[in-house]
Scaffold this active site. Sequence first.
Site, mmCIF file in Angstrom:
data_model
loop_
_atom_site.group_PDB
_atom_site.id
_atom_site.type_symbol
_atom_site.label_atom_id
_atom_site.label_comp_id
_atom_site.label_asym_id
_atom_site.label_seq_id
_atom_site.Cartn_x
_atom_site.Cartn_y
_atom_site.Cartn_z
ATOM 1 C CG ASN A 24 61.672 -61.296 -9.656
ATOM 2 O OD1 ASN A 24 61.214 -60.865 -10.724
ATOM 3 N ND2 ASN A 24 60.995 -61.257 -8.526
ATOM 4 C CB ALA A 30 58.337 -54.561 -15.554
ATOM 5 C CG HIS A 39 56.461 -59.228 -18.417
ATOM 6 N ND1 HIS A 39 56.287 -60.580 -18.206
ATOM 7 C CD2 HIS A 39 56.351 -58.640 -17.183
ATOM 8 C CE1 HIS A 39 56.069 -60.793 -16.910
ATOM 9 N NE2 HIS A 39 56.105 -59.628 -16.271
ATOM 10 C CG ASP A 87 69.921 -60.861 -27.734
ATOM 11 O OD1 ASP A 87 69.335 -61.906 -28.116
ATOM 12 O OD2 ASP A 87 69.890 -59.794 -28.376
ATOM 13 C CB SER A 122 52.889 -62.177 -8.534
ATOM 14 O OG SER A 122 53.537 -61.735 -9.728
ATOM 15 N NE ARG A 170 51.562 -57.601 -14.054
ATOM 16 C CZ ARG A 170 52.308 -56.545 -13.723
ATOM 17 N NH1 ARG A 170 53.620 -56.615 -13.800
ATOM 18 N NH2 ARG A 170 51.742 -55.420 -13.325
HETATM 19 C C1 DQA Z 1 57.364 -59.831 -10.718
HETATM 20 C C2 DQA Z 1 56.263 -59.955 -11.762
HETATM 21 C C3 DQA Z 1 56.415 -58.900 -12.850
HETATM 22 O O1 DQA Z 1 55.350 -58.999 -13.774
HETATM 23 C C4 DQA Z 1 56.391 -57.510 -12.233
HETATM 24 O O2 DQA Z 1 56.616 -56.542 -13.236
HETATM 25 C C5 DQA Z 1 57.336 -57.360 -11.115
HETATM 26 C C6 DQA Z 1 57.420 -58.439 -10.126
HETATM 27 C C7 DQA Z 1 57.168 -60.832 -9.552
HETATM 28 O O3 DQA Z 1 58.142 -61.121 -8.861
HETATM 29 O O4 DQA Z 1 56.046 -61.289 -9.322
HETATM 30 O O5 DQA Z 1 57.998 -56.342 -10.953
HETATM 31 O O6 DQA Z 1 58.611 -60.132 -11.328
#
Ligand code: DQA
Length: 149
Positions: free
Chosen positions: A75, A78, A81, A88, A103, A112
């Site tokens: 995960n 941000a 994105h 890479d 999310s 996003r």
């Molecule tokens: C996130 C979704 C990303 O867009 C956001 O910047 C996060 C959390 C998620 O786990 O839903 O920091 O990775």
Amino acid sequence: MSKRIDILNGPNLNLLGTREPEVYGSDTLKDIEAACGARAKERGLEIAFHQTNSEGELVDLIQKSSKTAAGVILNAGAYTHTSIALYDALIACKAEVIEVHLSNPQAREEFRHDSFVAKAALGSICGFGAKGYLFAIDAFADRLKKATK
Ligand code: DQA
């Protein structure tokens, strides 16, 4: 073959529990780590769990996982994105990668919608909260079982 899955978490995920709970849920990252550890144990796997706010450190962790892990659950927060450096590192990574988001970024702001991680991942699990990490562990457990049959 290594049975260790590395679970890597990017920026601001250390704030889970208090950060926008209506979006990310009320579990802390420690809760998620404990749930992942328990699920991995049930499935005969080990985990190493990391969080960093730094893009470069995330690249370093992916490079390390490439050499030693059976799989990576990422995960990237941000950086998902924005980060070509992460892309890479992921395409050079010898371990398979599953992208996880608490999310569903596709149902959120347009910035996003694109993911550099998805372009290099086996698949993505988004929108199921902390359970997404457990689904990813199950996916790796099933894949590794098939690979050793
Ligand atoms: C996130 C979704 C990303 O867009 C956001 O910047 C996060 C959390 C998620 O786990 O839903 O920091 O990775």
